[in-house]
Write a protein that holds these residues in place. Structure first.
Motif, mmCIF file in Angstrom:
data_model
loop_
_atom_site.group_PDB
_atom_site.id
_atom_site.type_symbol
_atom_site.label_atom_id
_atom_site.label_comp_id
_atom_site.label_asym_id
_atom_site.label_seq_id
_atom_site.Cartn_x
_atom_site.Cartn_y
_atom_site.Cartn_z
ATOM 1 N N ALA A 67 20.939 32.366 30.470
ATOM 2 C CA ALA A 67 21.942 32.996 31.337
ATOM 3 C C ALA A 67 22.940 33.807 30.526
ATOM 4 C CB ALA A 67 22.688 31.935 32.143
ATOM 5 N N GLY A 68 23.695 34.644 31.245
ATOM 6 C CA GLY A 68 24.783 35.393 30.638
ATOM 7 C C GLY A 68 26.059 35.183 31.435
ATOM 8 N N ASN A 69 27.184 35.676 30.899
ATOM 9 C CA ASN A 69 28.469 35.492 31.559
ATOM 10 C C ASN A 69 29.379 36.647 31.196
ATOM 11 O OD1 ASN A 69 30.433 34.162 33.105
ATOM 12 N ND2 ASN A 69 30.057 32.186 32.141
ATOM 13 N N GLN A 70 30.592 36.666 31.727
ATOM 14 C CA GLN A 70 31.572 37.678 31.368
ATOM 15 C C GLN A 70 32.970 37.087 31.399
ATOM 16 O OE1 GLN A 70 30.642 40.152 35.066
ATOM 17 N NE2 GLN A 70 32.840 40.546 34.850
ATOM 18 N N LEU A 71 33.904 37.784 30.770
ATOM 19 C CA LEU A 71 35.287 37.322 30.701
ATOM 20 C C LEU A 71 36.124 37.890 31.837
ATOM 21 C CD1 LEU A 71 36.145 37.768 26.892
ATOM 22 C CD2 LEU A 71 35.428 35.672 28.049
ATOM 23 N N VAL A 72 37.100 37.090 32.265
ATOM 24 C CA VAL A 72 38.083 37.561 33.242
ATOM 25 C C VAL A 72 39.461 37.038 32.846
ATOM 26 C CG1 VAL A 72 36.502 37.777 35.205
ATOM 27 C CG2 VAL A 72 37.625 35.586 34.752
ATOM 28 N N LEU A 73 40.471 37.766 33.237
ATOM 29 C CA LEU A 73 41.855 37.325 33.074
ATOM 30 C C LEU A 73 42.279 36.655 34.363
ATOM 31 C CD1 LEU A 73 44.505 37.444 31.303
ATOM 32 C CD2 LEU A 73 45.084 39.504 32.612
ATOM 33 N N VAL A 74 42.790 35.435 34.276
ATOM 34 C CA VAL A 74 43.170 34.689 35.474
ATOM 35 C C VAL A 74 44.631 34.247 35.409
ATOM 36 C CG1 VAL A 74 40.848 33.846 35.956
ATOM 37 C CG2 VAL A 74 42.350 32.499 34.485
ATOM 38 N N SER A 75 45.173 33.971 36.580
ATOM 39 C CA SER A 75 46.542 33.467 36.689
ATOM 40 C C SER A 75 46.595 32.425 37.795
ATOM 41 C CB SER A 75 47.518 34.600 36.991
ATOM 42 O OG SER A 75 48.834 34.096 37.190
ATOM 43 N N GLY A 76 47.537 31.500 37.654
ATOM 44 C CA GLY A 76 47.728 30.495 38.687
ATOM 45 C C GLY A 76 48.726 30.927 39.737
ATOM 46 N N LYS A 77 49.308 32.111 39.535
ATOM 47 C CA LYS A 77 50.306 32.617 40.470
ATOM 48 C C LYS A 77 49.725 33.763 41.286
ATOM 49 C CE LYS A 77 54.251 31.462 37.494
ATOM 50 N NZ LYS A 77 55.428 31.991 36.769
ATOM 51 N N GLU A 78 50.118 33.844 42.533
ATOM 52 C CA GLU A 78 49.671 34.930 43.399
ATOM 53 C C GLU A 78 50.424 36.219 43.057
ATOM 54 O OE1 GLU A 78 47.308 34.931 45.579
ATOM 55 O OE2 GLU A 78 46.838 32.785 45.598
ATOM 56 N N GLY A 79 49.767 37.327 43.277
ATOM 57 C CA GLY A 79 50.434 38.622 43.135
ATOM 58 C C GLY A 79 50.512 39.169 41.733
ATOM 59 N N GLN A 147 49.855 26.022 35.573
ATOM 60 C CA GLN A 147 50.887 27.043 35.388
ATOM 61 C C GLN A 147 51.767 26.759 34.175
ATOM 62 O OE1 GLN A 147 52.915 28.409 38.925
ATOM 63 N NE2 GLN A 147 51.098 28.165 40.214
ATOM 64 N N GLN A 148 51.154 26.185 33.144
ATOM 65 C CA GLN A 148 51.853 26.012 31.867
ATOM 66 C C GLN A 148 51.914 27.322 31.103
ATOM 67 O OE1 GLN A 148 49.237 22.599 30.754
ATOM 68 N NE2 GLN A 148 51.144 21.543 30.289
ATOM 69 N N VAL A 149 51.045 28.240 31.498
ATOM 70 C CA VAL A 149 51.041 29.608 30.980
ATOM 71 C C VAL A 149 50.859 30.541 32.168
ATOM 72 C CG1 VAL A 149 50.138 29.044 28.675
ATOM 73 C CG2 VAL A 149 48.544 29.496 30.556
ATOM 74 N N PRO A 150 51.336 31.771 32.068
ATOM 75 C CA PRO A 150 51.200 32.690 33.195
ATOM 76 C C PRO A 150 49.797 33.256 33.374
ATOM 77 C CG PRO A 150 52.352 33.749 31.384
ATOM 78 C CD PRO A 150 52.187 32.317 30.993
ATOM 79 N N ALA A 151 48.987 33.208 32.298
ATOM 80 C CA ALA A 151 47.649 33.794 32.393
ATOM 81 C C ALA A 151 46.751 33.246 31.287
ATOM 82 C CB ALA A 151 47.722 35.323 32.290
ATOM 83 N N GLN A 161 34.827 28.524 39.900
ATOM 84 C CA GLN A 161 34.814 27.098 40.215
ATOM 85 C C GLN A 161 36.200 26.546 40.546
ATOM 86 O OE1 GLN A 161 31.963 25.107 40.494
ATOM 87 N NE2 GLN A 161 31.065 27.152 40.417
ATOM 88 N N SER A 162 37.236 27.317 40.251
ATOM 89 C CA SER A 162 38.605 26.822 40.433
ATOM 90 C C SER A 162 39.215 27.352 41.732
ATOM 91 C CB SER A 162 39.470 27.249 39.247
ATOM 92 O OG SER A 162 40.817 26.861 39.465
ATOM 93 N N GLN A 163 39.889 26.466 42.437
ATOM 94 C CA GLN A 163 40.609 26.841 43.653
ATOM 95 C C GLN A 163 42.078 27.142 43.359
ATOM 96 O OE1 GLN A 163 38.939 27.143 46.626
ATOM 97 N NE2 GLN A 163 37.115 26.672 45.403
ATOM 98 N N GLN A 164 42.479 26.976 42.086
ATOM 99 C CA GLN A 164 43.898 27.081 41.741
ATOM 100 C C GLN A 164 44.249 28.330 40.933
ATOM 101 O OE1 GLN A 164 43.266 22.806 40.344
ATOM 102 N NE2 GLN A 164 45.473 22.855 40.615
ATOM 103 N N VAL A 165 43.248 29.149 40.644
ATOM 104 C CA VAL A 165 43.528 30.394 39.929
ATOM 105 C C VAL A 165 42.914 31.558 40.687
ATOM 106 C CG1 VAL A 165 43.497 29.171 37.709
ATOM 107 C CG2 VAL A 165 41.443 30.398 38.468
ATOM 108 N N HIS A 166 43.409 32.746 40.402
ATOM 109 C CA HIS A 166 42.788 33.939 40.945
ATOM 110 C C HIS A 166 42.561 34.931 39.809
ATOM 111 C CE1 HIS A 166 46.998 35.309 40.954
ATOM 112 N NE2 HIS A 166 46.502 36.529 40.882
ATOM 113 N N ILE A 167 41.582 35.785 39.989
ATOM 114 C CA ILE A 167 41.226 36.756 38.950
ATOM 115 C C ILE A 167 42.199 37.925 38.996
ATOM 116 C CG2 ILE A 167 39.457 38.361 38.138
ATOM 117 C CD1 ILE A 167 37.347 36.440 39.268
ATOM 118 N N VAL A 168 42.873 38.138 37.873
ATOM 119 C CA VAL A 168 43.803 39.263 37.748
ATOM 120 C C VAL A 168 43.028 40.534 37.410
ATOM 121 C CG1 VAL A 168 45.737 40.205 36.419
ATOM 122 C CG2 VAL A 168 45.682 37.758 36.995
#
Length: 218
Positions: A67-79, A147-151, A161-168
């Motif tokens: 398999a392969g994968n890719q990187l994303v920047l995520v945050s636990g905060k909306e917006g 949310q110990q870090v902003p991203a 797999q996470s319900q607590q972060v969104h892809i920035v």
């Protein structure tokens, strides 16, 4: 890959085969196996650590990339947004004086790839002073979820797999070496061979796709 191993274990159990998953960073697992830790199958998130292990153990057949994968920047905060990845001011606005969670950049694959991307974006020199290096991708994700870090920079499959972060932002794949997951059979046991074969079956390729991986079986 935890879910992949759990799926393998579930399937194998219906055939009377018990699979025990041992989870950790590719670097630590490869080192442990090279020093004699018992293992029948090794799945790595990094081709270099797989090559290292193949060199350490004589008589094994070449690994197979599943398999392969890719990187994303995520945050636990909306917006949270970051439109231009190559502009340091945008990163500074997102971080707001805090740290960016990434994997350790010398040994942990997700950190190695993240550093490559940030270097190619010409922002690493400044951001490297404001990172929170973690021992594996799960730890990076946990930092962002709490949310110990902003991203943080994680694999796309982690974010899915996470319900607590969104892809920035997606991080373009041309900015880092291809993220591939090779699997290596380390045992002559018939049960191990059967489970290993299931790793590159059509059913597993479909499951990998559902998780967000890119099936690369060959």
């Amino acid at each position: 890959m935890t879910q992949v191993v759990e799926r393998l274990a579930s399937t194998a159990s219906t055939q009377g085969i018990k699979v025990k998953g041992v989870y950790g960073s590719s670097s630590s697992l490869a080192r442990q196996i090279s020093r004699g830790a018992p293992a029948d199958i090794f799945i790595s998130a990094n081709t270099q650590w797989m090559s290292y292990l193949e060199e350490q153990i004589e008589g094994v057949k070449p690994s197979i990339t599943i398999a392969g994968n890719q990187l994303v920047l995520v945050s636990g905060k909306e917006g949270v947004t970051l439109d231009k990845l190559d502009e340091l001011s945008n990163w500074n606005q997102v971080l707001d004086g805090q740290r960016l969670a990434i994997g350790e950049t010398n040994t942990v694959p997700v950190g190695i790839y993240a550093k490559q991307a940030l270097q190619n974006l010409d922002v690493w020199q400044s951001l490297s002073k404001h990172t929170a290096p973690m021992k594996n991708t799960r730890a990076v994700l946990a930092m962002v979820e709490r949310q110990q870090v902003p991203a943080g920079i994680v694999y796309l499959t982690d974010a899915n797999q996470s319900q607590q972060v969104h892809i920035v932002s997606d991080i373009p794949t041309e900015l880092y070496e291809p993220i591939q997951y090779p699997a290596l059979l380390l045992s002559d046991k018939s049960n191990a061979k059967q489970v290993y074969k299931a790793l590159y079956s059509k059913d597993m390729s479909q499951y990998l796709l559902e998780l967000g991986f890119t099936p690369l079986t060959h």
